[in-house]
Structure formats: C-alpha cells, structure tokens
Design an enzyme around this catalytic site. Structure first.
Site, PDB file in Angstrom:
ATOM      1  N   THR A  22     -12.282  -0.086   2.195  1.00  0.00           N
ATOM      2  CA  THR A  22     -12.774   0.639   3.116  1.00  0.00           C
ATOM      3  C   THR A  22     -13.049   2.264   2.824  1.00  0.00           C
ATOM      4  O   THR A  22     -12.849   2.978   3.669  1.00  0.00           O
ATOM      5  CB  THR A  22     -11.684   0.569   4.441  1.00  0.00           C
ATOM      6  OG1 THR A  22     -10.510   1.278   3.982  1.00  0.00           O
ATOM      7  CG2 THR A  22     -11.571  -0.863   4.749  1.00  0.00           C
ATOM      8  N   ASP A  47      -7.648  -2.476   2.300  1.00  0.00           N
ATOM      9  CA  ASP A  47      -7.308  -1.506   1.480  1.00  0.00           C
ATOM     10  C   ASP A  47      -7.888  -0.124   1.871  1.00  0.00           C
ATOM     11  O   ASP A  47      -9.114  -0.159   1.957  1.00  0.00           O
ATOM     12  CB  ASP A  47      -7.909  -1.874   0.169  1.00  0.00           C
ATOM     13  CG  ASP A  47      -7.312  -0.783  -1.000  1.00  0.00           C
ATOM     14  OD1 ASP A  47      -6.359  -0.851  -1.603  1.00  0.00           O
ATOM     15  OD2 ASP A  47      -8.135  -0.139  -1.119  1.00  0.00           O
ATOM     16  N   TYR A  52      -9.714   8.668   1.535  1.00  0.00           N
ATOM     17  CA  TYR A  52     -10.975   8.108   1.886  1.00  0.00           C
ATOM     18  C   TYR A  52     -11.359   8.715   3.452  1.00  0.00           C
ATOM     19  O   TYR A  52     -10.781   8.828   4.301  1.00  0.00           O
ATOM     20  CB  TYR A  52     -10.644   6.430   2.457  1.00  0.00           C
ATOM     21  CG  TYR A  52     -10.441   5.720   0.841  1.00  0.00           C
ATOM     22  CD1 TYR A  52     -10.616   6.334  -0.406  1.00  0.00           C
ATOM     23  CD2 TYR A  52     -10.258   4.517   1.072  1.00  0.00           C
ATOM     24  CE1 TYR A  52     -10.414   5.662  -1.408  1.00  0.00           C
ATOM     25  CE2 TYR A  52     -10.014   3.400  -0.102  1.00  0.00           C
ATOM     26  CZ  TYR A  52      -9.986   4.126  -1.374  1.00  0.00           C
ATOM     27  OH  TYR A  52     -10.082   3.520  -2.512  1.00  0.00           O
ATOM     28  N   GLN A 162      -3.240  -1.816  -8.949  1.00  0.00           N
ATOM     29  CA  GLN A 162      -4.574  -1.763  -8.752  1.00  0.00           C
ATOM     30  C   GLN A 162      -5.362  -0.837  -9.969  1.00  0.00           C
ATOM     31  O   GLN A 162      -5.338   0.211 -10.096  1.00  0.00           O
ATOM     32  CB  GLN A 162      -5.064  -1.048  -7.330  1.00  0.00           C
ATOM     33  CG  GLN A 162      -6.480  -1.103  -6.866  1.00  0.00           C
ATOM     34  CD  GLN A 162      -6.662  -0.678  -5.556  1.00  0.00           C
ATOM     35  OE1 GLN A 162      -7.570   0.271  -5.178  1.00  0.00           O
ATOM     36  NE2 GLN A 162      -5.981  -0.923  -4.454  1.00  0.00           N
TER      37      GLN A 162
END
Length: 257
Positions: A22, A47, A52, A162
């Site tokens: 996202t 996620d 972000y 990740q």
C-alpha cells in the site's frame, strides 16, 4: 510435484499466502472502502509503513480496519532513515503507527532499515520493549542479511523478514532458505519486477496473466514466501489471489529461475 500451499503460519495464526502493498494508498472514502473490501478477497496480509504517503496509508488502513483483525495481518514499518533507529525516534514512530492504525497492538511491525547512526542493540531493544508490552504482536526486519537477522534474534523474536526478491533479483536466495529453515516468513518486496522471454508463453499455456505467473513462481520458490504486490484496484487484488491456484511445472519453474 507437491501442490503450492495456500496458507502460511505466523506461529499463532495461519493466513493466505498473498498480501497487498500500500505504498501509494492515500486516505479517501474510496480507498477506505477498497481496504475494507480487500479483507474479503482472500488476502492474508496488508503491508504499509510509517513513511508511505506521509502516513496517509496507515491512516486509511486504520479507518477501514480498526482494532484487531481475524484471519488478516496488518503490517507496518518504521525506522527507515538514518537516525530513526534511535530509541526516542523509533518509539515515537511506533506510537504514531498505533494511533493511525487505530489499534492497541500492531499485528506485525518491521524495522524498515538498520540505522547506520545508532547501535543496533538500542534499536532492537525498542522493538523488544514494545513486543513485551503487547503493543507489537510480531516483529519483523527488512533489507537484511542472515548475520543481521541472527543478531536481531538474540534480542527479540523475529517472525518475518522483508527483502527485495523477484524474477530479476535472486540476491538473497540464502536469506530465503535460512528463513525457511528457521520458521520465519519471507515477504518479498518488489515481487513483480523482472521479465523473462518465456513469461508470456507460460502465461498463455495456463490461461493466466504474466503477473500471476511471476507470483506463482515466488510461491513455488519456497513455502515460506508471502508476496505483497501493490495495487489500488480490487480486480487486480483478486487476480493476484488467484495466482495461489496456479501450479507451474518443474520445467516452467526452472526456466524462469
């Protein structure tokens, strides 16, 4: 050939092996409804990150999915820039993520990057403290080597890693295999990068899209992989989830490797 497992174990919860990235999500009524709808598509992990869209991604997810989640993990990340691994800075970011996600406990929280300006023990101890307090249920770490994962695990349990991994970038094959052996979920970012001369032919033979074949390759690569392709389109989310049903042959998998 064994079938690709549709579910993955995070220790105390099993979720589908397909996620949603996202990093372009902004807080609008349409996007709040989009995230609400995503939870019914078979996606297992949403996620996001503190940075972000300036925090709007977290706020959108919090508005759509406040509180605790059943059968879905909401993951976020903090500590991306140099200096943000310091105790007071990272602690403030975690508290802000808790507020924006409208939850008392974050399902999965990653250290976004190891801070070159802060002793790693200081950074990891922040994650450990929030984990022990129940404000973070599971801890992850991003963009790391095996040695860095092992260093983190000496301070706090690590549930997920990740790193970048896709058809074009196999640079952390060793990390994927290490995580599998240790029962750690591997979440590849940029999962759709990379092309291959055989990609379109293989897609046609399965009646699938090239995107689905890229995801099917990752899913076949290791049973601990959970991709997080990003999209703002519900049809694309459903297309990605449908990749769980694809079974590449041994020859197709090897050809794309």
């Amino acid at each position: 050939m064994p079938s690709v497992a549709h579910m993955i174990n995070f220790g105390d919860i099993e979720v589908p092996r397909m996620g949603l990235g996202t990093n372009r999500l902004i807080e609008t009524a349409a996007n709040v409804e989009f995230i609400r709808s995503v939870s019914g598509t078979g996606v297992g992990l949403v996620d996001t990150a503190h940075l972000y869209t300036g925090g709007s991604s977290e706020a959108t997810i919090g508005a759509a999915l406040p509180g605790t989640h059943q059968g879905l993990i909401v993951a976020t990340k903090g500590g991306f820039r140099p200096g943000e691994g310091k105790r007071d800075v990272l602690s403030a970011q975690i508290e802000e993520s808790l507020r924006k996600l409208q939850t008392d406990s974050i399902d999965l929280y990653y250290l976004h990057r190891i801070d070159p300006e802060t002793p790693f023990e200081e950074t990891a101890s922040v994650l450990a403290a929030f984990h022990e307090a129940g404000k973070i249920r599971r801890v992850g770490i991003s963009h790391v080597s095996i040695a860095q994962i092992e260093k983190a695990r000496r301070i706090v349990p690590i549930s997920a890693v990740q790193n970048q991994y896709n058809l074009a970038d196999h640079g952390c094959d060793d990390v994927v295999d290490y995580c599998l052996a240790q029962g750690i979920v591997f979440v590849p970012y940029y999962p759709l990068h990379g092309e291959h001369p055989r990609l379109f032919d293989i897609a046609r033979s399965h009646g699938a899209t090239p995107t689905q074949i890229k995801l099917a390759w990752l899913l076949r690569r290791s049973p601990n992989i959970l991709p997080i392709p990003g999209t703002l389109d519900l049809d694309h989310v459903r297309e990605n989830v449908a990749a769980l049903e694809l079974e590449l042959t041994d020859e197709e998998f090897a050809a794309l490797a």
